[in-house]
Design an enzyme around this catalytic site. Structure first.
Site, PDB file in Angstrom:
ATOM      1  N   GLU A  45       4.104  -2.095  -4.779  1.00 48.05           N
ATOM      2  CA  GLU A  45       3.649  -0.836  -4.186  1.00 48.05           C
ATOM      3  C   GLU A  45       3.808   0.310  -5.187  1.00 48.05           C
ATOM      4  O   GLU A  45       2.906   1.143  -5.350  1.00 48.05           O
ATOM      5  CB  GLU A  45       4.461  -0.546  -2.922  1.00 48.05           C
ATOM      6  CG  GLU A  45       4.179   0.807  -2.304  1.00 48.05           C
ATOM      7  CD  GLU A  45       5.317   1.269  -1.407  1.00 48.05           C
ATOM      8  OE1 GLU A  45       5.421   2.487  -1.186  1.00 48.05           O
ATOM      9  OE2 GLU A  45       6.104   0.420  -0.952  1.00 48.05           O
ATOM     10  N   ASP A  49       0.461   2.282  -6.650  1.00 45.68           N
ATOM     11  CA  ASP A  49       0.287   3.716  -6.446  1.00 45.68           C
ATOM     12  C   ASP A  49      -0.172   4.390  -7.737  1.00 45.68           C
ATOM     13  O   ASP A  49      -1.036   5.270  -7.727  1.00 45.68           O
ATOM     14  CB  ASP A  49       1.610   4.315  -5.955  1.00 45.68           C
ATOM     15  CG  ASP A  49       1.536   5.827  -5.804  1.00 45.68           C
ATOM     16  OD1 ASP A  49       0.741   6.285  -4.971  1.00 45.68           O
ATOM     17  OD2 ASP A  49       2.263   6.538  -6.518  1.00 45.68           O
ATOM     18  N   ASP A 118       1.279   1.101   2.315  1.00 41.86           N
ATOM     19  CA  ASP A 118       2.130   0.520   1.266  1.00 41.86           C
ATOM     20  C   ASP A 118       1.583  -0.837   0.809  1.00 41.86           C
ATOM     21  O   ASP A 118       1.551  -1.142  -0.389  1.00 41.86           O
ATOM     22  CB  ASP A 118       3.559   0.330   1.789  1.00 41.86           C
ATOM     23  CG  ASP A 118       4.278   1.651   2.004  1.00 41.86           C
ATOM     24  OD1 ASP A 118       3.787   2.685   1.524  1.00 41.86           O
ATOM     25  OD2 ASP A 118       5.337   1.639   2.662  1.00 41.86           O
ATOM     26  N   GLU A 121      -1.453  -0.542  -1.482  1.00 44.47           N
ATOM     27  CA  GLU A 121      -1.063  -0.220  -2.859  1.00 44.47           C
ATOM     28  C   GLU A 121      -0.518  -1.457  -3.573  1.00 44.47           C
ATOM     29  O   GLU A 121      -0.784  -1.675  -4.762  1.00 44.47           O
ATOM     30  CB  GLU A 121      -0.017   0.894  -2.850  1.00 44.47           C
ATOM     31  CG  GLU A 121      -0.579   2.241  -2.429  1.00 44.47           C
ATOM     32  CD  GLU A 121       0.490   3.303  -2.266  1.00 44.47           C
ATOM     33  OE1 GLU A 121       0.133   4.500  -2.211  1.00 44.47           O
ATOM     34  OE2 GLU A 121       1.683   2.954  -2.183  1.00 44.47           O
TER      35      GLU A 121
END
Length: 227
Positions: A45, A49, A118, A121
């Site tokens: 995650e 991102d 989450d 990502e």
């Protein structure tokens, strides 16, 4: 590695065939079911991102060569925020293949905004590690699609926009009232009502107070624009 039909179908919806499917399985593993031999998706995650952020910054920078930093920043935030990631996750039905512990399944984990965002990502990071940045970038741009073209419509913060609407008409700032708070402490569900002194109001429900306030503000703005 032998994969179930659900994972193979998800790869089709995602549009990427993994050469290292263990990366995808890790991206789909929530901390509620993780073990020392089965790590969760939190590190992925973190990486995803950044891959998403670079992709969107690059796309926005190229799309509008005259935009200032002050104009680009809210557009960027609208595209990478958790709500947008969760929306894309729902588009490809990511929730159906998440690996969750019993407690998360019982509290509707497959539908939770933060959890879906989450995981989206993490899946991006898995694609990046599996095939490189160019493949991950192309996948992101394809999945986000029209959201990039119409980002200006989503770039403004709904609570700020509603407050500005009220101020321009000499109305006191809106109030946000908690109508209900349900669910366990680790997974609360808030219903918030945005209210104006003139009597207009609108409600929204979300898994975080801030998200519910934003959604209620947007719902009220939509109603006011129709009226």
């Amino acid at each position: 590695m032998k994969l179930g039909t659900d994972i193979r179908e998800f790869m089709t919806r995602l549009g990427h065939e993994f050469s290292r499917p263990e990366l995808l399985l890790r991206a789909l593993t929530h901390s509620s079911i993780a073990t020392p031999n089965r790590p969760d998706n939190q590190r992925l995650e973190f990486l995803g991102d950044r891959v998403l952020g670079l992709t969107m910054a690059e796309a926005l920078f190229a799309a509008d060569k005259s935009a200032s930093e002050g104009q680009l920043a809210p557009r960027f935030n609208a595209l990478v925020r958790k709500e947008s990631c969760a929306d894309v996750a729902r588009q490809i039905d990511l929730g159906s293949v998440l690996k969750l512990g019993r407690s998360e399944m019982l509290t509707g984990g497959r539908r939770k905004e933060a959890l879906l965002g989450d995981a989206m990502e993490a899946v991006i990071a898995a694609v990046y590690l599996d095939a490189g940045f160019e493949v991950a970038r192309d996948l992101i741009l394809r999945l986000w699609g029209d959201r990039i073209d119409h980002v200006e419509e989503d770039a403004r913060d709904a609570k700020t926009a509603l407050q500005e609407w009220a101020q321009a008409r000499g109305i006191r700032p809106p109030k946000y009232v908690i109508i209900s708070r349900e669910g366990p402490d680790h997974a609360p569900i808030f219903t918030i009502e945005a209210q104006l002194d003139t009597g207009e109001k609108a409600r929204a429900t979300a898994g975080a107070k801030r998200q519910a306030e934003q959604a209620a503000a947007k719902a009220l703005l939509d109603r006011l624009s129709v009226d």
